[in-house]
Design a protein around this motif. Structure first.
Motif: not given
Length: 409
Positions: A149-150, A154-157, A179-185
Motif C-alpha cells: 500500500v503506497d 493516515p488512510l481509510i480501510a 489507519i495511522a501507520d503501517q503497523a496498524e495496517l
C-alpha cells in the motif's frame, strides 16, 4: 394507491409524509417495532413483524398484506440497504402484488461492492479517492502476503462488501478504520486473516476536511431510463454517534452542476433504475468531487427534496403507477434541512459565509424538519417526541462530538 414502506426510521416517516403531502394517502409501515419516528402517527398504519422475523418471514407477511388490500395499487419502498436487498432478491414473489421500483440484482451486487464501485467510476472518469484492493481469498494458504500500500497515512480501510464482512468477528472490529501507520495496517490484515475473512478490503486515500466538505445527491431514474429528478445538497453537520455515523444532520440544498454531471454519467452508463443516493466529498487539495458510494435507495434524509419543492413520490408515482413520462427536474431552490436545534447547528458551523447563510435561511423560515408535520400530524404525543428528539441531539453531540465551540451546552 397504497404505499407500503419497510423500516421505522426518520427517513421512512419522511417518505410517508411525502406521499401524504402529494396524494393525501396514509402509508403502511412494516417493521420489527414502531419506533419513535413512525409511532402514534396520523398518516401511518404500523404493521409489526415478530422480533425474530427472518427476511423470508417479512416477504411472507408482505404477500399476505397484499391479499388484505384487494383492488389497491401497492407501491413498495425500503430505505436501508439490507431491506432493499431483501426486496430485490424476492422480486419474483413480490412483483405480482407490488410496484417494486428498484434496480436489478446484478447491478445491486456490483455497486454494493466498494471495490467494484471504484472500478466503475474510474472507467467513467468519475473522481473517487485513490483505492487499493486487498483480496483475502487466499489468506489461509501458505505464503500469502498482502499487497503493498503506497498511500500516505493516515488512510481509510473498509470491507468492499458488507455481506462478506458482517459475520466476521475479531477484537476491534469497525465499519470503517482510520489507519495511522503501517503497523496498524499490518495488525488489521493479520486480524482479518486470522478471523477467517476471505472477501476484499479496500484501502483509500483519506480525503481531508470536516463535515462541511461532504455533499449529497439524490436521483430518480424512471422505467424508461430517463433521469427525471436530481437534487444536490451541501452538508453542514453529520451525526457522530456509533450507530448514525456519517448520516447528515443538517444540509442546504444547492445545485452543484459539475458534481451532478458525474452522477448523470454513472446512472446512464450503468443502466440504473429507481432512486439513488450518492455520498460525495469535496477534496480541498484540488477542488474535485470524490464519490464515496451510491446507496440503492432514496436515502435517510430524503425530505430535503420535498422541502425544496420536488416531492420525489410524484416522480415515482407518475412513472410507475400512472405510466407517464415526467419532465426532468434539477432542484434549484435553497432550503435548510436540519434535525438539530438551530443554536446547536450554529455552534458547529464555523465558516463565516456558511454561518451567515444558515442564519439567513433560519430568519427567512426556509427550514425543514422531516418530523414536524403540524398540524396534520401534530398530536401532543408526536410534538413531545419531536421536541425530545431535538433535545437529545444536544446530549449526543456533547458526548460523541464535543468541540471548543460547544461550551455551555
Amino acid at each position: 394507491m397504497l404505499p407500503v414502506i419497510l423500516g421505522a426510521d426518520i427517513g421512512v416517516y419522511a417518505l410517508a409524509r411525502a406521499f401524504h403531502e402529494e396524494y393525501g394517502v396514509r402509508s403502511i409501515v412494516v417493521s420489527g417495532a414502531a419506533l419513535g419516528p413512525v409511532a402514534r402517527s396520523a398518516i401511518i398504519d404500523n404493521v409489526l413483524l415478530g422480533p425474530d422475523a427472518s427476511p423470508v418471514d417479512m416477504v411472507d407477511r408482505l404477500v399476505q398484506l397484499a391479499g388484505e388490500h384487494p383492488g389497491r395499487t401497492l407501491v413498495l419502498l425500503a430505505n436501508s440497504d439490507w431491506l432493499v436487498r431483501v426486496v430485490v432478491r424476492h422480486r419474483a414473489r413480490l412483483e405480482p402484488h407490488y410496484v417494486v421500483p428498484f434496480l436489478s440484482e446484478d447491478l445491486l451486487d456490483r455497486i454494493a461492492d466498494k471495490a467494484t464501485f471504484a472500478e466503475i467510476c474510474a472507467g467513467l472518469d468519475i473522481d473517487v479517492p485513490r483505492t487499493i484492493v486487498q483480496d483475502f481469498a487466499a489468506a489461509g494458504e501458505a505464503g500469502w502476503a498482502p499487497v503493498d500500500v503506497d498511500l500516505a497515512y493516515p488512510l481509510i480501510a473498509k470491507a468492499a462488501s458488507s455481506a462478506d464482512y458482517q459475520d466476521v468477528h475479531f477484537a476491534g472490529k469497525k465499519k470503517v478504520f482510520e489507519i495511522a501507520d503501517q503497523a496498524e495496517l499490518d495488525a488489521l490484515w493479520a486480524s482479518l486473516a486470522a478471523a477467517g475473512f476471505r472477501g476484499r478490503f479496500v484501502v483509500q486515500d483519506l480525503v481531508p476536511g470536516d463535515d462541511t466538505q461532504m455533499r449529497s445527491i439524490t436521483a430518480y431514474v424512471d422505467s424508461r431510463g430517463e433521469i427525471t429528478l436530481l437534487c444536490s445538497a451541501h452538508v453542514l453537520l453529520e451525526e457522530h454517534t456509533p450507530s448514525g455515523l456519517g448520516n447528515p444532520a443538517a444540509m442546504i440544498t444547492q445545485r452543484i452542476e459539475p458534481m451532478l454531471e458525474q452522477a448523470r454519467r454513472f446512472l446512464r452508463e450503468t443502466g440504473y433504475v429507481g432512486f439513488a443516493n450518492f455520498d460525495v466529498k469535496v477534496d480541498p487539495r484540488d477542488g474535485s468531487y470524490r464519490f464515496f458510494e451510491v446507496n440503492p435507495r432514496i436515502g435517510r434524509n430524503n425530505y430535503y427534496l420535498t422541502a425544496a419543492g420536488a416531492n420525489p413520490m410524484r416522480f415515482l408515482v407518475q412513472d410507475r403507477v400512472e405510466g407517464l413520462a415526467v419532465e426532468p427536474v434539477v432542484v434549484e431552490k435553497e432550503i435548510l434541512y436540519s434535525i438539530l436545534p438551530p443554536r446547536l447547528l450554529l455552534r458547529y458551523v464555523l465558516d463565516p459565509a456558511l454561518h451567515a447563510k444558515v442564519r439567513a435561511l433560519i430568519r427567512a423560515g426556509a427550514v425543514a424538519h422531516p418530523l414536524r408535520y403540524y398540524p396534520t400530524d401534530g398530536s401532543l404525543a408526536r410534538r413531545a417526541y419531536v421536541l425530545a428528539a431535538k433535545l437529545n441531539q444536544i446530549r449526543k453531540f456533547r458526548r460523541y462530538y464535543p468541540t471548543a465551540t460547544t461550551t455551555g451546552f
